[in-house]
Design an enzyme around this catalytic site. Structure first.
Site, PDB file in Angstrom:
ATOM      1  N   ASP A   1       0.873  -1.174   0.000  1.00  0.00           N
ATOM      2  CA  ASP A   1       0.000   0.000   0.000  1.00  0.00           C
ATOM      3  C   ASP A   1       0.910   1.224   0.000  1.00  0.00           C
ATOM      4  O   ASP A   1       1.753   1.384   0.887  1.00  0.00           O
ATOM      5  CB  ASP A   1      -0.884  -0.014   1.246  1.00  0.00           C
ATOM      6  CG  ASP A   1      -1.901   1.119   1.271  1.00  0.00           C
ATOM      7  OD1 ASP A   1      -1.600   2.216   0.740  1.00  0.00           O
ATOM      8  OD2 ASP A   1      -2.987   0.934   1.833  1.00  0.00           O
TER       9      ASP A   1
ATOM     10  N   TYR B   1      -8.129  14.676  -8.685  1.00  0.00           N
ATOM     11  CA  TYR B   1      -7.145  13.795  -9.310  1.00  0.00           C
ATOM     12  C   TYR B   1      -6.074  14.618 -10.027  1.00  0.00           C
ATOM     13  O   TYR B   1      -4.875  14.376  -9.867  1.00  0.00           O
ATOM     14  CB  TYR B   1      -7.852  12.855 -10.293  1.00  0.00           C
ATOM     15  CG  TYR B   1      -6.930  12.079 -11.186  1.00  0.00           C
ATOM     16  CD1 TYR B   1      -6.144  11.040 -10.690  1.00  0.00           C
ATOM     17  CD2 TYR B   1      -6.855  12.354 -12.550  1.00  0.00           C
ATOM     18  CE1 TYR B   1      -5.306  10.310 -11.524  1.00  0.00           C
ATOM     19  CE2 TYR B   1      -6.031  11.636 -13.387  1.00  0.00           C
ATOM     20  CZ  TYR B   1      -5.256  10.618 -12.871  1.00  0.00           C
ATOM     21  OH  TYR B   1      -4.427   9.897 -13.704  1.00  0.00           O
TER      22      TYR B   1
END
Length: 265
Positions: A49, A135
């Site tokens: 992660d 984003y």
């Protein structure tokens, strides 16, 4: 290279990198949070992660190069973007700084870092960023992170503002933003071949007749994209009507990302 790390190796472009970049290194280290299957010859799989600082440091150590395709790949809630694209970018660059190999990095930035520029504008590496969503903001942040770590610590990064990298363009906007898989792979090869990279901004698009982007400042890479989305114009014209002039897909370089909701690149 002895070892090339590919993050996000289970994603659309990460999978292309896995399939087609094996010749660049003795070992491909593949990373994602899940879904990488069995390791092939010359591969090693490390699940990670990007928000886990210690795990990222272990992931990066021993790698000569990184193709960073990992992270949140489209518009999402801030919590999701922050973990992968903000905290994750910091963790990656801190890991590169601390590593024994000081890897060269390909950072998958995006055209959405400049999405609110009009389609009538022609942009180059010096054009101001105009992100079209959270984003896009995360990609501007990533470019800034790369710049600082280059200036302060000598970590070289190619910030590739990927347009629309698919087997073929899907709509009229993509006639300007499309990048073929062949041109994408050729670009990554050139990034790792040049003796000195620096920290350039590169527009990731093929040699499209309708392009909005100028890559003259990275001519030293020797990247000469071969494909042209124009070959698909007749097919797209036959399949769909061009968007009207007041449609986001006809106004802004980021297309539908400039509106509300989540859209494909």
């Amino acid at each position: 290279m002895k070892r090339l790390l590919i993050t996000g190796a289970n994603g659309g472009l990460g999978s292309i990198c896995r399939d087609r970049l094996g010749h660049l290194a003795g070992t491909l280290r593949l990373s994602a949070r899940k879904g990488l299957g069995e390791a092939r010859a010359n591969e090693e799989i490390v699940y990670c992660d990007l928000g886990d600082k210690d795990a990222v440091e272990a992931l990066v150590e021993g790698c000569d190069g990184i193709v960073h395709m990992g992270g949140q790949a489209t518009e999402a809630k801030w919590e999701t973007i922050r973990n992968a694209n903000i905290d994750g970018m910091f963790n990656l660059y801190e890991a590169a700084r601390k590593s024994s190999t000081k890897p060269r990095i390909v950072f998958a930035s995006s055209n959405h870092a400049i999405g609110f520029h009009r389609q009538t504008e022609r942009l180059d590496a010096k054009s101001v960023t105009r992100p079209d969503g959270l984003y896009g903001i995360s990609k501007v942040f990533g470019e800034a992170m790369a710049s600082m770590y280059h200036d302060k610590f000598g970590i070289e990064t190619a910030c590739v503002r990927i347009g629309s990298c698919f087997p073929e363009p899907k709509n009229h906007r993509m006639l300007s933003t499309w990048m073929s898989y062949d041109d994408f792979v050729l670009l990554i090869e050139r990034i790792f071949m040049v003796p000195v990279l620096g920290c350039p901004i590169i527009y990731g698009a093929s040699n499209n007749a309708a392009s909005w982007w100028d890559n003259r400042e990275v001519a030293y890479l020797g990247w000469q994209p071969q494909d042209n989305a124009e070959a698909f114009r007749a097919k797209i014209d036959a399949e769909m009507t061009p968007p009207p002039g007041d449609d986001l897909n006809a106004l802004y370089q980021g297309g539908a990302f400039c509106g509300d909701g989540i859209h494909e690149d």
